[in-house]
Design an enzyme around this catalytic site. Structure first.
Site, PDB file in Angstrom:
ATOM      1  N   ASP A  74      18.895  29.479  46.972  1.00 32.38           N
ATOM      2  CA  ASP A  74      19.129  28.059  46.759  1.00 32.38           C
ATOM      3  C   ASP A  74      18.436  27.627  45.476  1.00 32.38           C
ATOM      4  O   ASP A  74      17.668  28.378  44.877  1.00 32.38           O
ATOM      5  CB  ASP A  74      18.651  27.223  47.949  1.00 32.38           C
ATOM      6  CG  ASP A  74      17.277  27.660  48.444  1.00 32.38           C
ATOM      7  OD1 ASP A  74      16.407  27.953  47.598  1.00 32.38           O
ATOM      8  OD2 ASP A  74      17.068  27.714  49.663  1.00 32.38           O
ATOM      9  N   ASP A  76      16.140  24.538  43.682  1.00 33.71           N
ATOM     10  CA  ASP A  76      15.288  23.377  43.900  1.00 33.71           C
ATOM     11  C   ASP A  76      15.005  22.691  42.573  1.00 33.71           C
ATOM     12  O   ASP A  76      14.896  23.337  41.524  1.00 33.71           O
ATOM     13  CB  ASP A  76      13.964  23.787  44.540  1.00 33.71           C
ATOM     14  CG  ASP A  76      14.150  24.376  45.927  1.00 33.71           C
ATOM     15  OD1 ASP A  76      15.218  24.138  46.534  1.00 33.71           O
ATOM     16  OD2 ASP A  76      13.250  25.093  46.397  1.00 33.71           O
ATOM     17  N   ASP A 157       1.742  26.929  45.647  1.00 31.06           N
ATOM     18  CA  ASP A 157       0.979  27.994  46.290  1.00 31.06           C
ATOM     19  C   ASP A 157       0.751  29.201  45.386  1.00 31.06           C
ATOM     20  O   ASP A 157      -0.382  29.548  45.075  1.00 31.06           O
ATOM     21  CB  ASP A 157       1.635  28.414  47.619  1.00 31.06           C
ATOM     22  CG  ASP A 157       3.128  28.674  47.498  1.00 31.06           C
ATOM     23  OD1 ASP A 157       3.641  28.718  46.357  1.00 31.06           O
ATOM     24  OD2 ASP A 157       3.787  28.841  48.543  1.00 31.06           O
TER      25      ASP A 157
END
Length: 463
Positions: A74, A76, A157
Site C-alpha cells: 500500500d 501512505d 519507529d
C-alpha cells in the site's frame, strides 16, 4: 510482577542524541526509486494537497520497498494538513482512529492512508498521564500531537521507515540514515530502544516482522532489550495482538518469523500454552509448527489461499494432547475430552489474542476430526469423506505425521481410500475388521426373528 518489571525498566532510560536536524537529500540521480511504479492515486493525493498549500510526501514502507525493488502493499502519505483539512479536500475520504487519527482516501478498492505530521510526546510523565495519552508503563495510548516533518521523522519507529519521497522533485529526504541501514540490511530503531519499546511494546513484533520480511538483521542495540521486555506484550489489547500475528504469519515469511520470535522470547507471550509445550517437547512441537508455517509460506508464494483457522490449529495443537489426557483421566470419553480440551485452550488463547469466532470454530472442527479419522468401520469412512471439514482434517493428519507423530499408517490409509473405487473401498473396510480381530458380519437371509431363534436354539441332547 509485570508492574515491578516496568518500574525497574523505566528508571534507567538512556537518552541518545537525536539525528541531525537537516535531512540527507537524495536527488533522482542518487536513488533507484521509479515514479512510474507509484500508485497514480497516491500521486494524485499528494498533488491535490500540495496545490491546496500543504506539504505532502509518500512515506514509510512504500518508499523502503520501492528502493529494495519490492512491490509495495500500500501507499501512505504524510502531510502538514490536519485530518479535518485532508477530509475537506476529498469527498471520498474518511477520518478514522482514536489512538492514532488519520484519513483514508478511497479510490474503489484502493485506499490511500494520509497521516498528519506527528511530534514526540512531552517528556514529563505527569503531564502525559494527566492528558491521558500515556499509560503508567510508558505505553502511548493516544498519538495525536501534531508537529513538523522533522519531528514526524524522529517519532517514527525504524530508520528504514523514516524516508520521505517528494513526488514533484523526485527526491528522497532521509532524516535518520535509513538509506544507509537499507544498504547495511539492518533494522534499527530511532532513539533509545528501551524507551521506544516501553512506548509501544508491539514495536518488538514489528522489528521481527521487518527482519523476516526483508531478510535483514536486527541491529545489536535494537535487539538487546527485546528478551527482557517481551512480557510487556501481555499488556497489549487482545484484538491488536491478533492483528499483529496475522501480519507476522501471513506475510510469506512465517517460518523465519517463528524462529525470530523464539530467539527473542516473543512466542510464549503470544501463545502461552504452546510456549509451554515447546519447552516440554521442543522436537515434536517445533517440528509441527515449523512444517505448518513452511507450508503456509509455500501456498502464499504459489498464490493459493490460506486460512488462519488451519494456522492457529497447528500453532495450538502441541498444547492440546495434555489437556485431552487431563479430561480423559477425569472419566470423559475421547471425543468429549477433545471437545472440552479444545474449549479450554481456545478460550485461553482468545484472552491473549482475540481470534475471531469465524476461525476458532473451524479450528476446533479440524481438531475434532483428528479423533474421528481413526473411526472408519461401517459407513463412517464415507460419512467422513462427505464432511465439509474432511480435507482440512486430513491435511492436518498428514502434518502431524510429518512432525513424527505415530498414527499407525492412518494418513496413508486415507490417501489410498480417496484414490480407489467403491469396491476397493469396501475391501479396505473389511480388512480393518480382520485386523481388529472381529469376525465379518453375516448377512441375514429372510425368515422371521422367531424362526431364527428356534433354529439357533441348542437341543436337549446338545446340552
Amino acid at each position: 510482577m509485570l508492574k515491578k518489571l516496568i518500574q525497574t525498566l523505566r528508571s534507567p532510560l538512556r537518552r541518545t542524541p537525536p539525528a541531525p536536524a537537516l535531512p540527507i537529500e537524495l536527488p533522482r540521480s542518487q536513488h533507484a526509486l521509479e515514479r512510474e511504479r507509484i500508485s497514480r492515486y497516491a500521486l494524485s493525493v499528494v498533488d491535490r494537497l500540495e496545490k491546496a498549500g500543504y506539504q505532502a510526501y509518500l512515506v514509510g514502507g512504500c518508499v523502503r520497498d520501492l528502493l529494495l525493488g519490492f512491490e509495495p502493499k500500500d501507499f501512505d502519505v504524510a502531510t502538514s494538513a490536519t485530518p479535518e483539512q485532508v477530509r475537506a479536500e476529498f469527498r471520498n475520504a474518511r477520518v478514522i482512529g482514536r489512538r492514532f487519527k488519520l484519513v483514508h482516501v478511497h479510490f474503489g478498492r484502493e485506499i490511500i492512508e494520509v497521516a498528519t505530521f506527528r511530534a514526540n510526546h512531552p517528556t514529563g510523565d505527569a503531564e502525559d498521564e494527566a492528558q491521558g495519552s500515556r499509560h503508567e508503563s510508558g505505553r502511548i495510548l493516544r498519538d495525536n500531537i501534531y508537529g513538523n516533518q522533522e519531528q514526524d521523522a524522529q517519532r517514527r519507529d525504524f530508520t528504514i521507515n523514516a524516508l520521505y519521497y517528494d513526488a514533484s522533485g523526485e527526491r528522497i529526504l532521509d532524516y535518520a540514515n535509513g538509506t544507509q541501514d537499507i544498504r547495511l540490511r539492518q533494522i534499527r530503531l530511532i532513539g533509545d530502544p528501551e524507551q521506544r519499546y516501553l512506548e509501544d511494546p508491539v514495536r518488538m513484533l514489528r522489528a521481527v516482522r521487518f527482519a523476516a520480511k526483508l531478510d535483514f538483521e536486527i541491529e545489536t542495540a535494537t535487539a538487546e532489550p527485546i528478551s527482557r521486555l517481551a512480557p510487556l506484550l501481555r499488556d497489549i489489547p487482545a484484538p491488536r495482538l491478533y492483528d499483529e500475528i496475522i501480519k507476522l504469519l501471513l506475510g510469506g515469511k512465517a517460518e523465519r518469523t517463528f524462529e525470530l520470535l523464539c530467539q527473542y522470547g516473543l512466542f510464549a507471550p503470544l501463545f502461552p500454552a504452546s510456549g509451554e509445550a515447546l519447552e516440554r517437547d521442543p522436537e515434536y512441537a517445533g517440528s509441527l509448527i515449523r512444517q505448518a508455517l513452511a507450508n503456509t509460506d509455500t501456498r502464499i508464494r504459489e498464490g493459493k489461499p490460506v486460512t488462519p483457522a488451519f494456522l492457529f490449529a497447528a500453532l495450538l495443537w502441541p498444547a492440546l494432547p495434555e489437556r485431552v489426557r487431563y479430561h480423559q483421566d477425569r472419566g470423559l470419553p475421547p471425543i468429549p475430552a477433545m471437545q472440552e480440551a479444545a474449549h479450554d485452550l481456545t478460550q485461553q488463547q482468545c484472552q491473549r489474542t482475540a481470534v475471531p469466532k469465524r476461525f476458532t470454530m473451524p479450528m476446533r472442527e479440524i481438531w475434532d476430526m483428528q479423533e474421528r479419522l481413526p473411526r472408519r468401520q461401517g459407513k463412517r469412512a464415507d460419512q467422513l469423506l462427505e464432511n465439509p471439514r474432511f480435507r482440512a482434517g486430513y491435511d492436518f493428519l498428514l502434518l502431524r505425521e510429518s512432525a513424527g507423530e505415530e498414527t499407525g499408517g492412518l494418513g496413508e490409509w486415507w490417501t489410498r481410500y480417496q484414490e480407489v473405487g467403491d469396491s476397493q473401498r469396501r475391501e479396505m473396510i473389511k480388512n480393518l475388521s480382520r485386523e481388529d480381530g472381529a469376525p465379518a458380519k453375516r448377512r441375514r437371509r429372510g425368515g422371521s426373528n422367531r424362526k431364527r431363534r428356534t433354529s439357533d436354539a441348542p437341543t436337549s441332547g446338545d446340552e
